[in-house]
Scaffold this active site. Structure first.
Site, PDB file in Angstrom:
ATOM      1  N   ASP A   1       0.826  -1.210   0.000  1.00  0.00           N
ATOM      2  CA  ASP A   1       0.000   0.000   0.000  1.00  0.00           C
ATOM      3  C   ASP A   1       0.864   1.265   0.000  1.00  0.00           C
ATOM      4  O   ASP A   1       2.079   1.215   0.274  1.00  0.00           O
ATOM      5  CB  ASP A   1      -0.907  -0.027   1.243  1.00  0.00           C
ATOM      6  CG  ASP A   1      -2.294   0.528   0.971  1.00  0.00           C
ATOM      7  OD1 ASP A   1      -2.405   1.417   0.114  1.00  0.00           O
ATOM      8  OD2 ASP A   1      -3.241   0.078   1.632  1.00  0.00           O
TER       9      ASP A   1
ATOM     10  N   ASP B   1     -10.641   1.815  -3.438  1.00  0.00           N
ATOM     11  CA  ASP B   1     -11.095   1.441  -2.097  1.00  0.00           C
ATOM     12  C   ASP B   1     -12.602   1.272  -2.043  1.00  0.00           C
ATOM     13  O   ASP B   1     -13.121   0.751  -1.060  1.00  0.00           O
ATOM     14  CB  ASP B   1     -10.668   2.500  -1.070  1.00  0.00           C
ATOM     15  CG  ASP B   1      -9.316   2.173  -0.463  1.00  0.00           C
ATOM     16  OD1 ASP B   1      -8.765   1.106  -0.791  1.00  0.00           O
ATOM     17  OD2 ASP B   1      -8.810   2.980   0.331  1.00  0.00           O
TER      18      ASP B   1
HETATM   19  C1  GLA Z   1      -5.815   1.520   2.191  1.00  0.00           C
HETATM   20  C2  GLA Z   1      -6.168   0.404   1.255  1.00  0.00           C
HETATM   21  C3  GLA Z   1      -7.267  -0.438   1.851  1.00  0.00           C
HETATM   22  C4  GLA Z   1      -6.789  -0.985   3.179  1.00  0.00           C
HETATM   23  C5  GLA Z   1      -6.355   0.146   4.078  1.00  0.00           C
HETATM   24  C6  GLA Z   1      -5.704  -0.376   5.338  1.00  0.00           C
HETATM   25  O1  GLA Z   1      -6.864   2.422   2.317  1.00  0.00           O
HETATM   26  O2  GLA Z   1      -6.510   0.896  -0.002  1.00  0.00           O
HETATM   27  O3  GLA Z   1      -7.646  -1.478   0.988  1.00  0.00           O
HETATM   28  O4  GLA Z   1      -5.723  -1.873   2.947  1.00  0.00           O
HETATM   29  O5  GLA Z   1      -5.433   1.004   3.448  1.00  0.00           O
HETATM   30  O6  GLA Z   1      -5.303   0.635   6.163  1.00  0.00           O
END
Ligand code: GLA
Length: 713
Positions: A446, A510
């Site tokens: 990420d 997301d």
């Molecule tokens: C980001 C990612 C999510 C999740 C969160 C965890 O927002 O895109 O899918 O993994 O972080 O903190």
């Protein structure tokens, strides 16, 4: 030295390079020209000389030299501070051209220099077997003292009949929103200053003939393969040039070349098609699939929307049990497992397992997951730190910053300076230790903030940080060749061809609200092959929008991607588990095609309809999801065209939506229940299509077409 005209042709695309008064120009990029004498072609295309203009015919040179009279975006600019002849851009001379037209991919290397200003330039151009053009520039400082690069841009010419532009914009949870406009004089410029590719990155800048769509029109698209700051543009000059271009976006003094040093630009990638966007994308997909071959993708479950930070062995084991029962093959433990990470306010940077939560480490969970037959994946965010972390307390100087005061926080976090050798070693060694201790098949990598006010050694830091990120990926993959990695950045904030050559999939967004996903996935697929696009089934109420959707619509929306589940399965009813298992089984039937086939989209007149399909390369089979993202304009969806099949072959059409979804109002569409399915030629499916049931808003049906082997009557 006079360079010869060159004609390259691969995959239905031609590129012609022609000598010009300024050296060398791309005379043509587009439709294959067949056997043609490139010198004759070059003679035919010597431009006129108007009264008020340079006194010789001018073609935009391969690097768009402003000092040669090109008034659009210059290809090269920079400065040699304090030099006597303070050239701010080279005047390139003595082009040499090395052509290798013998392999499956054609390659040309062009070199020139400005000895007075001390610039050496090399442009590499490839035309791949997929019909993809790839270009990059190398700039070497051949003079005394430093050469401060300003910008390095590459561009490809487009035929003037391309009068419409399409690019993508977006934001967190709404990535890849298309925008269209007329292509008029001037520069339509998209810049990304996020320190990552960006949620708003266009992925592809497309120019095309009026009204082009997924299945029609002549289109040219370009992409800048870079995960840091970058620019993409379309430019039409009153002199008549039409180009699509781009490059890395450099900050002031970001790249300073010492004597003998070389800067290598990102690739500018160009794809052309005479039959619309799907074919343009198929070329990009085919190239990536050759670079990074992947088999069928495992169905995964991700813990984020299922459990968030509630990491409890019992709860997660229960999730794993149900996931395995419904057919899931990979369990991904998301954020929350590492030292001090009880919320998003602390812990980033301390990449050891939290012993309070996991006294025996992750071993019990991983053993449980393996016991169910699944493999194990883990979330990391290696480039980030929280100020509330042991690593920042011990090494505050490792935090990337442009001033003494830290940059503003974003999701309560800061960025680790990967150009600092000790900081880089810290994160690399921590990741290697995890991969050494645990059997980890997959990392969800990420990157949850923009880079703001960041400098290293007094210079803008994004270029060096991006290069260090690539180096880190390369080191980990070299040490663990089987490791799969997902590129995630608060959803789809780091999607580009350079990161895709180093990873195995991207997290498109997301949001897993299926209405949003219908649009996001459609447009992400301009660049990303479907098997590399993470597409998950969430819970009945989407966490990011609050919208409620039936399972059938959520699952159908994920069906033709890298299918996953992000839902607390331990709490769902038996009925829902059974229905979900049917969707997982359906995905497993279609995934060989998802991994290898061509993505096709309908161009339905009704904006409520979305038609997505995957069609086998040999066109023996096609699967389609027809979804409604709104109420249909007409009573039913009408006849829906299923594109991409062979008009000459006969296909059996069957309805494949798992039981559990039928629109109650539909009493009449009889073929849906016909196990054998009607047989019609591909020409019928492409021209007339099929009738579908009355569809409620936010619902979907799945249709399969299989070549019966019968000759067309
Ligand atoms: C980001 C990612 C999510 C999740 C969160 C965890 O927002 O895109 O899918 O993994 O972080 O903190």
């Amino acid at each position: 030295m006079t360079v010869p005209a060159v004609h390259l042709s691969r995959g239905g695309v031609s590129v012609v390079l022609a000598p010009s008064a300024d050296g060398l120009a791309v005379l043509h990029w587009g439709v294959a020209l067949g056997a043609v004498d490139p010198d004759a072609l070059a003679r035919l295309h010597v431009a006129g000389v108007p009264h008020s203009a340079l006194d010789h015919p001018r073609l935009r040179g391969i690097v768009g030299e402003n000092v040669a009279g090109y008034t659009g975006t210059p290809g090269l600019s920079g400065l040699r501070p304090g030099a006597g002849a303070a050239a701010w851009a080279p005047r390139l001379r003595d082009w040499s051209c090395d052509v290798d037209d013998s392999g499956e991919d054609a390659r040309v290397a062009l070199e020139a220099a400005d000895d007075e200003a001390g610039w050496q330039v090399r442009v590499e151009l490839e035309l791949t077997r997929d019909g993809l053009v790839r270009m990059r520039t190398f700039v070497t400082n051949a003079g005394p003292g430093d050469l401060v690069l300003d910008q390095v841009r590459l561009a490809l010419p487009v035929a003037p009949r391309a009068t419409e532009l399409l690019d993508l914009t977006g934001r967190w949870c709404r990535e890849r929103t298309p925008q269209r406009r007329d292509w008029l004089h001037g520069t339509h410029l998209r810049e990304s200053r996020h320190g990552r590719t960006g949620h708003d990155a266009t992925l592809v800048m497309v120019a095309g003939t009026p009204g082009f769509g997924f299945g029609s029109g002549e289109v040219w698209g370009t992409h800048v393969a870079w995960s840091g700051d970058h620019a993409t543009y379309a430019e039409r000059t009153p002199e008549g040039e039409c180009v699509l271009g781009g490059g890395e976006l450099l900050g002031p003094g970001e790249v300073v070349l010492a004597e003998g040093e070389t800067y290598r630009s990102p690739w500018l990638v160009g794809a052309h098609s005479t039959t619309g966007l799907d074919d343009m994308s198929a070329r990009l997909h085919a190239w990536l699939r050759r670079q990074v071959p992947l088999g069928e993708r495992p169905v995964l479950v991700n813990t984020w929307e299922a459990a968030y930070f509630d990491h409890d062995l019992g709860r997660l084991s229960a999730l794993a049990d149900v996931a395995a029962q419904v057919g899931v093959e990979r369990f991904v433990l998301d954020d929350g497992w590492f030292h001090g990470r009880r919320s998003d306010r602390a812990g980033l940077g301390d990449w050891t397992v939290d012993t309070g939560l996991w006294p025996e480490g992750l071993h019990p969970l991983i053993e449980h997951v393996h016991g169910t037959g699944m493999d194990f994946g883990l979330w990391v965010e290696p480039e980030m730190v929280n100020e509330d972390s042991d690593v920042v307390r011990a090494h505050p100087d490792w935090v990337l910053r442009g001033h003494g005061e830290l940059p503003p926080t974003w999701r309560h976090q800061q960025v680790l300076d990967l150009q600092h050798p000790d900081a880089y070693a810290h994160v690399r060694d921590a990741l290697l230790a995890l991969l050494g201790e645990y059997d980890i098949a997959f990392l969800k990598w990420d990157h949850n903030r923009d880079l703001i006010d960041v400098a290293h050694a007094g210079r803008p830091a994004v270029h060096g940080q991006t290069a260090a990120f690539y180096r880190l990926l390369d080191e980990l993959r070299a040490a663990h060749p089987g490791l799969e990695i997902e590129s995630c950045a608060s959803g789809g904030g780091r999607i580009d061809l350079e990161v895709l050559t180093r990873t195995d999939r991207v997290w498109a967004s997301d949001t897993i609200d299926a209405v949003e996903r219908q649009r996001i996935q459609r447009w992400t697929s301009l660049l990303v092959p479907p098997e590399r696009m993470g597409a998950h089934v969430g819970g009945p109420v989407a966490h990011t929008t609050g919208r409620s959707h039936r399972l059938g619509f959520r699952a159908a929306t994920a069906l033709l991607g890298h299918f996953g589940i992000e839902w607390d399965l331990s709490a769902v009813s038996e009925e829902e588990r059974t229905e979900l298992a049917a969707w997982v089984a359906l995905h497993k039937r279609v995934r060989p095609l998802v991994a290898t086939g061509r993505v096709v989209h309908g161009d339905p007149a009704d904006p409520a309809l979305a038609v997505t399909g995957v069609v086998a390369e040999d066109r023996a089979e096609g699967w389609y999801v027809v979804a409604t993202v709104d109420t249909t304009t007409t009573q039913g969806p009408g006849a829906v065209v299923l594109p991409g099949l062979d008009p000459e072959r006969s296909y059996r059409v069957t309805h494949e939506t798992p039981e559990g979804y039928r629109h109650p109002a539909d009493l009449g569409t009889t073929w849906l229940d016909d196990a054998d399915g009607p047989v019609v030629p591909g020409s019928v499916l492409a021209a007339l299509g099929v009738r579908l049931p009355v569809l409620a808003p936010e619902s979907a049906v799945v249709v399969r077409c299989v070549d019966t082997g019968a000759a067309r009557p």
